[in-house]
Design an enzyme around this catalytic site. Structure first.
Site, PDB file in Angstrom:
ATOM      1  N   ALA A   1       0.807  -1.219   0.000  1.00 16.79           N
ATOM      2  CA  ALA A   1       0.000   0.000   0.000  1.00 16.79           C
ATOM      3  C   ALA A   1       0.844   1.274   0.000  1.00 16.79           C
ATOM      4  O   ALA A   1       0.452   2.280  -0.594  1.00 16.79           O
ATOM      5  CB  ALA A   1      -0.930   0.002   1.215  1.00 16.79           C
TER       6      ALA A   1
ATOM      7  N   ARG B   1      -6.062  -2.477   3.564  1.00 18.54           N
ATOM      8  CA  ARG B   1      -6.043  -3.888   3.888  1.00 18.54           C
ATOM      9  C   ARG B   1      -4.992  -4.295   4.908  1.00 18.54           C
ATOM     10  O   ARG B   1      -5.104  -5.360   5.518  1.00 18.54           O
ATOM     11  CB  ARG B   1      -5.797  -4.670   2.585  1.00 18.54           C
ATOM     12  CG  ARG B   1      -5.826  -6.167   2.725  1.00 18.54           C
ATOM     13  CD  ARG B   1      -5.389  -6.829   1.433  1.00 18.54           C
ATOM     14  NE  ARG B   1      -6.432  -6.876   0.438  1.00 18.54           N
ATOM     15  CZ  ARG B   1      -7.270  -7.890   0.279  1.00 18.54           C
ATOM     16  NH1 ARG B   1      -7.198  -8.930   1.051  1.00 18.54           N
ATOM     17  NH2 ARG B   1      -8.179  -7.853  -0.659  1.00 18.54           N
TER      18      ARG B   1
ATOM     19  N   HIS C   1      -3.732  -9.815  -4.831  1.00 19.58           N
ATOM     20  CA  HIS C   1      -5.087  -9.627  -4.300  1.00 19.58           C
ATOM     21  C   HIS C   1      -6.079  -9.231  -5.390  1.00 19.58           C
ATOM     22  O   HIS C   1      -7.148  -8.714  -5.088  1.00 19.58           O
ATOM     23  CB  HIS C   1      -5.066  -8.580  -3.181  1.00 19.58           C
ATOM     24  CG  HIS C   1      -4.261  -9.011  -1.981  1.00 19.58           C
ATOM     25  ND1 HIS C   1      -3.528  -8.160  -1.208  1.00 19.58           N
ATOM     26  CD2 HIS C   1      -4.072 -10.247  -1.443  1.00 19.58           C
ATOM     27  CE1 HIS C   1      -2.919  -8.838  -0.236  1.00 19.58           C
ATOM     28  NE2 HIS C   1      -3.238 -10.106  -0.365  1.00 19.58           N
TER      29      HIS C   1
ATOM     30  N   CYS D   1     -18.361 -11.901 -12.190  1.00 18.04           N
ATOM     31  CA  CYS D   1     -19.617 -12.523 -11.786  1.00 18.04           C
ATOM     32  C   CYS D   1     -19.306 -13.728 -10.902  1.00 18.04           C
ATOM     33  O   CYS D   1     -18.474 -14.558 -11.244  1.00 18.04           O
ATOM     34  CB  CYS D   1     -20.416 -12.972 -13.008  1.00 18.04           C
ATOM     35  SG  CYS D   1     -21.893 -13.918 -12.549  1.00 18.04           S
TER      36      CYS D   1
ATOM     37  N   CYS E   1     -25.797 -13.578 -16.829  1.00 15.24           N
ATOM     38  CA  CYS E   1     -26.527 -14.655 -16.140  1.00 15.24           C
ATOM     39  C   CYS E   1     -27.343 -14.169 -14.954  1.00 15.24           C
ATOM     40  O   CYS E   1     -28.048 -14.955 -14.317  1.00 15.24           O
ATOM     41  CB  CYS E   1     -25.553 -15.748 -15.698  1.00 15.24           C
ATOM     42  SG  CYS E   1     -24.636 -15.348 -14.205  1.00 15.24           S
TER      43      CYS E   1
ATOM     44  N   SER F   1       4.336  -3.506   4.826  1.00  9.84           N
ATOM     45  CA  SER F   1       4.712  -3.737   6.222  1.00  9.84           C
ATOM     46  C   SER F   1       5.285  -5.140   6.399  1.00  9.84           C
ATOM     47  O   SER F   1       5.813  -5.461   7.453  1.00  9.84           O
ATOM     48  CB  SER F   1       3.483  -3.567   7.110  1.00  9.84           C
ATOM     49  OG  SER F   1       2.488  -4.497   6.705  1.00  9.84           O
TER      50      SER F   1
ATOM     51  N   ILE G   1       9.168   6.977  -0.206  1.00 11.41           N
ATOM     52  CA  ILE G   1       9.223   6.092  -1.377  1.00 11.41           C
ATOM     53  C   ILE G   1       9.310   6.879  -2.685  1.00 11.41           C
ATOM     54  O   ILE G   1      10.019   6.495  -3.607  1.00 11.41           O
ATOM     55  CB  ILE G   1       7.981   5.171  -1.376  1.00 11.41           C
ATOM     56  CG1 ILE G   1       8.084   4.200  -0.198  1.00 11.41           C
ATOM     57  CG2 ILE G   1       7.855   4.398  -2.689  1.00 11.41           C
ATOM     58  CD1 ILE G   1       6.792   3.451   0.086  1.00 11.41           C
TER      59      ILE G   1
HETATM   60 ZN    ZN Z   1     -22.745 -14.157 -14.717  1.00 11.31          ZN
END
Ligand code: ZN
Length: 248
Positions: A12, A24, A111, A119, A147, A186, A228
């Site tokens: 991060a 996070r 992540h 979906c 869907c 970290s 940084i």
């Molecule tokens: Zn779908």
């Protein structure tokens, strides 16, 4: 001749200059606010339409997709363009390495990415921008247009597993690299943190660039505490020069 390889693990801290807070991490916003954490916890998200409506509003308000890469992201992309083989392993979901010019195939997103929605039923992937436009237009919980399934960001929520293929690639790069730079992390969230140890075990030069101490500082070859945005461009500039002057 084996090509030298620089692996950059980013957390991060590399994106705070771009205005993206640490959500996070161990001290991240989500961990400090149980109500906010529910919005990014798979079980709550899937079972409670009210949680999803709040999550869509949060995404719409956060402006994370409008963030721009900063000097540190650009320095990584420049190193790659200079001919040094670079791979990025990132804990971030902001896509800023790619926006700065890193080829997407050279960026492993541990992540996932917040720039795409997926979906949960048919796994179709579409741009987050499109879903947010539907929220702007009045849909409070846009469903999959293919869907009808529940849509979620293509990020790894709390309660979900990391993609084993991505993890395997990250481990392979970590074992093969000659220089491993952990920047803005970290090094307290697994499995990303453990990669620093793996790199050192396999003989890589371990460099840590982070404002706060990390559990891996003691085994690092170099620890940089400077901001940084200035420290990383300087460090990578030196690496690039070294690479041009001598075969590693
Ligand atoms: Zn779908």
């Amino acid at each position: 001749m084996n090509r030298p390889l620089v692996a950059i693990l980013s957390g991060a801290g590399i994106s705070t200059d771009s205005g993206i807070p640490d959500y996070r991490g161990p001290d991240g916003l989500w961990r400090k606010d149980p109500e906010a954490e529910k919005l990014v916890t798979y079980e709550y998200y899937m079972s409670d339409p009210q949680i999803r409506r709040r999550a869509w509003l949060m995404r719409r308000e956060s402006g994370a997709l409008r963030a721009e890469p900063n000097a540190a992201h650009r320095a990584v992309a420049e190193l790659e363009r200079s001919g040094v083989p670079v791979r990025v392993i990132t804990q971030n979901v902001d896509g800023l390495h790619q926006l700065a010019g890193m080829p997407a195939r050279k960026v492993l997103e541990l992540h996932g990415t917040a720039r795409t929605v997926e979906c949960t039923r048919c796994h179709a992937r579409t741009p987050m921008d499109d879903a947010l436009s539907r929220v702007d237009a009045g849909e409070d919980d846009p469903a999959c247009l293919t869907c009808g399934g529940i849509l979620k960001p293509a990020t790894v929520m709390f309660g979900e597993h990391l993609d084993p293929v991505v993890l395997g690639e990250a481990a392979a790069i970590t074992k093969a690299c000659q220089v491993f730079i952990a920047v803005g992390s970290s090094l307290q969230v697994q499995p990303a943190a453990g990669l620093a140890g793996v790199a050192a075990d396999h003989g890589a030069r371990l460099i840590i660039v982070n404002a706060e101490p990390t559990p891996y500082d003691e085994i690092a070859d170099e620890v940089v505490r400077e901001p940084i945005g200035t420290a990383l461009p300087e460090l990578l500039g030196q690496l690039s020069k070294t690479h041009l002057q001598a075969p590693w």
